[in-house]
Design an enzyme around this catalytic site. Structure first.
Site, PDB file in Angstrom:
ATOM      1  N   ASN A  88      61.447  64.700  75.489  1.00  0.00           N
ATOM      2  CA  ASN A  88      60.574  64.771  76.326  1.00  0.00           C
ATOM      3  C   ASN A  88      59.243  65.005  75.932  1.00  0.00           C
ATOM      4  OD1 ASN A  88      59.769  65.726  79.367  1.00  0.00           O
ATOM      5  ND2 ASN A  88      59.560  67.584  78.123  1.00  0.00           N
ATOM      6  N   TYR A 166      48.088  56.122  73.998  1.00  0.00           N
ATOM      7  CA  TYR A 166      48.838  56.808  74.685  1.00  0.00           C
ATOM      8  C   TYR A 166      49.744  55.391  75.081  1.00  0.00           C
ATOM      9  CZ  TYR A 166      51.765  58.952  77.987  1.00  0.00           C
ATOM     10  OH  TYR A 166      52.954  59.454  79.019  1.00  0.00           O
ATOM     11  N   LYS A 170      53.614  54.787  73.956  1.00  0.00           N
ATOM     12  CA  LYS A 170      54.842  54.572  74.752  1.00  0.00           C
ATOM     13  C   LYS A 170      55.739  53.191  74.537  1.00  0.00           C
ATOM     14  CE  LYS A 170      55.006  58.764  76.527  1.00  0.00           C
ATOM     15  NZ  LYS A 170      56.005  59.718  76.118  1.00  0.00           N
ATOM     16  N   THR A 201      51.294  67.611  86.404  1.00  0.00           N
ATOM     17  CA  THR A 201      51.632  68.434  85.482  1.00  0.00           C
ATOM     18  C   THR A 201      50.407  68.877  84.828  1.00  0.00           C
ATOM     19  OG1 THR A 201      52.217  66.774  83.799  1.00  0.00           O
ATOM     20  CG2 THR A 201      53.721  67.310  85.103  1.00  0.00           C
TER      21      THR A 201
END
Ligand SMILES: NC(=O)c1ccc[n+]([C@@H]2O[C@H](COP(=O)([O-])OP(=O)(O)OC[C@H]3O[C@@H](n4cnc5c(N)ncnc54)[C@H](OP(=O)(O)O)[C@@H]3O)[C@@H](O)[C@H]2O)c1
Length: 249
Positions: A88, A166, A170, A201
């Site tokens: 994670n 990013y 991924k 978050t």
């Protein structure tokens, strides 16, 4: 030794990882909360235990092979196996949203260290323990922005995003997932990538429109797949109609 299923969540001390740890514990698992900072890990474990979870701290800096090896040795010594690994821990960088023509290799390397290379380090260190479990599960927390199909579709909600670090990390993680699934297809281990959706978050200054708990549901589902469950998929939140399903790579 634990008799309950044993799960490890990397970056389990906050955000989606913390919610994943809480939900897995609520399903009767013993959860190892991987945290690179001892105080943050201890605080998260204390809060989880206050809520009734069988949570335990596991010092783990995923980009440090020495830390990863020590964590795997500790789990081997204390438990002898691992049922669920949720990769994670992940990062984004403020300048990681720059246009490709303005991207720096420093940022790309930094993001790949955590989001891609560390996943390989952690997975390889814990794979022998996962293979000892009756139904090992590996969940790599990815993103729809790692889907080349979605990112190049002008009708997609992620189309406006045009950056390299990013999203490409991924996308690489998606391929890592597919290749582990292929290697392990004749074993009991299922390997899938999770798309939590855009969750509020620290990661994004709490700008997401889903909760960390909702994002965690995706990882939990993939962590608890039945024996005949899928492997080698990117599964999770579909922004187009706010449902769940398989996303295209
Ligand atoms: N939030 C979203 O909208 C969203 C959407 C799609 C995918 N994701 C993915 O979901 C995952 C979790 O994101 P989040 O939103 O929960 O982020 P977050 O709130 O920023 O939490 C990230 C967690 O990862 C840990 N971490 C980062 N680098 C680490 C390292 N080198 N070693 C060990 N732990 C490390 C952090 O530890 P510290 O507390 O020590 O920093 C923290 O516990 C990430 O992989 C992210 O890419 C998030």
């Amino acid at each position: 030794m634990t008799t309950t299923p044993l799960a490890l969540v990397t970056g389990g001390n906050r955000g989606i990882g913390y919610a994943t740890a809480r939900q897995l514990a609520a399903r009767g698992m013993t959860v190892l909360v991987g945290a690179r900072d001892a105080d943050r890990g201890a605080a998260a474990v204390a809060a989880l235990r206050d809520g009734g979870a069988d949570a335990r701290p596991l010092p783990l800096e995923v980009t440090d092979p020495v830390s990863v090896a020590a964590a795997a040795e500790q789990v081997e010594r204390e438990h002898g196996r691992l049922d669920v690994l949720v990769n994670n821990a992940g990062i984004v960088r403020a300048d990681g949203m720059a246009r490709p023509s303005e991207t720096t290799l420093t940022t790309i390397r930094e993001v790949f260290e955590t989001n891609v290379f560390a996943v390989v380090t952690v997975t390889n260190a814990f794979l022998p323990l996962l293979l000892r479990a009756p139904a090992g599960r590996i969940v790599n927390v990815s993103s729809e922005v790692g889907s080349i199909t979605a990112m190049t579709d002008p009708e997609s909600s992620v189309w406006p995003l045009t950056s390299v670090p990013y999203p490409s990390s991924k996308a690489a993680l998606n391929m890592v997932t597919a290749m582990y699934a292929k290697e392990l297809r004749d074993t009991a281990v299922r390997v899938n990538a999770a798309n939590p959706g855009y969750c509020a978050t620290d990661f994004n200054g709490h700008s997401g429109y889903r909760t960390a708990e909702q994002g965690a549901e995706v990882s939990v589902r993939l962590a608890t797949l039945p024996a005949d469950g899928p492997t080698g998929q990117l599964w999770g939140h579909l922004a187009a109609d706010d449902s769940y399903g398989v996303l295209p790579w």
